[in-house]
Design an enzyme around this catalytic site. Structure first.
Site, mmCIF file in Angstrom:
data_model
loop_
_atom_site.group_PDB
_atom_site.id
_atom_site.type_symbol
_atom_site.label_atom_id
_atom_site.label_comp_id
_atom_site.label_asym_id
_atom_site.label_seq_id
_atom_site.Cartn_x
_atom_site.Cartn_y
_atom_site.Cartn_z
ATOM 1 N N PRO A 185 0.823 -1.224 0.000
ATOM 2 C CA PRO A 185 0.000 0.000 0.000
ATOM 3 C C PRO A 185 0.851 1.265 0.000
ATOM 4 C CG PRO A 185 -0.251 -1.221 2.070
ATOM 5 C CD PRO A 185 0.565 -2.066 1.158
ATOM 6 N N GLU A 228 3.599 -7.200 8.171
ATOM 7 C CA GLU A 228 3.830 -5.752 8.022
ATOM 8 C C GLU A 228 4.751 -5.424 6.848
ATOM 9 O OE1 GLU A 228 2.261 -3.361 9.949
ATOM 10 O OE2 GLU A 228 1.152 -5.114 10.645
ATOM 11 N N ARG A 263 -3.906 -9.124 -20.342
ATOM 12 C CA ARG A 263 -4.862 -8.830 -21.415
ATOM 13 C C ARG A 263 -4.293 -7.872 -22.456
ATOM 14 N NH1 ARG A 263 -7.686 -4.212 -20.713
ATOM 15 N NH2 ARG A 263 -9.610 -4.840 -21.732
ATOM 16 N N ASP A 270 -10.401 1.011 -23.906
ATOM 17 C CA ASP A 270 -10.532 0.933 -22.455
ATOM 18 C C ASP A 270 -10.566 2.321 -21.822
ATOM 19 O OD1 ASP A 270 -10.318 -1.786 -22.449
ATOM 20 O OD2 ASP A 270 -8.205 -1.828 -21.850
HETATM 21 N N1 ADE Z 1 -0.788 -5.161 0.084
HETATM 22 C C1 ADE Z 1 -1.693 -4.774 1.009
HETATM 23 N N2 ADE Z 1 -2.460 -3.779 0.556
HETATM 24 C C2 ADE Z 1 -2.036 -3.524 -0.727
HETATM 25 C C3 ADE Z 1 -2.422 -2.603 -1.714
HETATM 26 N N3 ADE Z 1 -3.414 -1.717 -1.525
HETATM 27 N N4 ADE Z 1 -1.775 -2.615 -2.883
HETATM 28 C C4 ADE Z 1 -0.770 -3.481 -3.097
HETATM 29 N N5 ADE Z 1 -0.357 -4.377 -2.200
HETATM 30 C C5 ADE Z 1 -0.979 -4.396 -1.017
#
Ligand code: ADE
Length: 269
Positions: free
Chosen positions: A89, A116, A158, A173
């Site tokens: 994230p 984590e 794809r 797209d």
């Molecule tokens: N791992 C946990 N959350 C994630 C996300 N939003 N994007 C990529 N990998 C992740």
């Protein structure tokens, strides 16, 4: 294209056997190899995580199994290295543009983390011998990176030549480069022409290709105004024609100093 995924949950990636990606693999267009990270952990419990230095919640993935796994998949000094994708994230946003870029690579390796995350030194060291991208699929936190791998692999697969039946499918797209760049796709319809008293918009039955293209563009502008106004704010005057301006004005969007902004009433639903 070759894709390697190192994970403690190879079974999580079973969807890669199905549908479009599965067919691409069966056709030999995509060579996907899954690797169990725990095979590189040699204590009795095959431990891959430990407590974080500095304290704090959760566990961190240990460097030794990851380094051994990455070395086994892509031995150092053994030809051109892959591009390493680390889903997190905290990464750069995954976009259609990045999907197009990755689709041009011959070899991708994915390192989805649990807990984590992975000890930072693994990523830093890998970065000395291959290109590393930390990538986020959205502003939310998953339990691990495996689902992000599925998302990225499907978006990339794809785009590979020969994977989509209709060569034009990817061209139109939402987010694809080109005239409709930065607009969401509008609604689509199929037979029957009347269903539960609801008619397909008559222009789509008209055979007038110019009028159909115009209608689709207006629908794209309308849907983008409704769902992604941030995309309209990124439009430049070169992206729009006279008709677009009129449609945008009707939606409450006008240009000032080369940028569009909404000054009008909220878009009707
Ligand atoms: N791992 C946990 N959350 C994630 C996300 N939003 N994007 C990529 N990998 C992740």
């Amino acid at each position: 294209m070759r894709i390697d995924v190192v994970t403690i949950f190879p079974e999580y990636l079973a969807p890669l056997d199905v549908s479009l990606v599965g067919k691409a693999r069966a056709k030999g267009l995509l060579d996907v190899r899954l690797h169990q990270l725990r095979d590189q952990a040699h204590d009795v419990h095959r431990t891959v995580d430990d407590t974080p230095y500095g304290g704090g919640p959760g566990m961190v993935m240990k460097p030794e199994p990851w380094a051994a796994a990455l070395d086994a998949v892509a031995p150092p000094d053994a030809g051109p290295p892959p591009r390493l994708i680390v889903p997190t994230p905290s990464g750069r946003p995954f976009t259609q543009q990045l999907a197009v870029e990755l689709a041009a690579e011959p070899w991708l390796v994915f390192a989805p983390a649990r807990y984590e995350g992975i000890d930072r030194r693994v990523i830093d060291e890998a970065g000395t011998r291959m290109r590393v991208d930390e990538v986020s699929i959205g502003d939310y936190v998953l339990a691990g990176g495996e689902v992000a791998v599925l998302v990225i692999v499907e978006a990339v697969a794809r785009l590979l030549p020969g994977v989509l039946g209709n060569a034009e499918s990817a061209r139109d797209d939402s987010f694809a480069p080109g005239a409709m760049a930065n607009l969401l796709e509008g609604p689509v319809y199929t037979k029957p022409a009347v269903w539960r008293d609801r008619e397909v918009p008559s222009v789509l039955l008209s055979g007038n290709h110019g009028a159909i293209a115009r209608w689709r563009r207006d629908q794209a502008l309308r849907r983008t105004a409704q769902n992604r106004p941030d995309l309209l704010e990124r439009l430049t005057p070169e992206d729009v024609d006279k008709h677009d301006r009129a449609t945008l004005a009707a939606l409450g969007w006008t240009e000032r100093d080369g940028r569009f902004s909404s000054d009008g009433p909220p878009v009707a639903h």
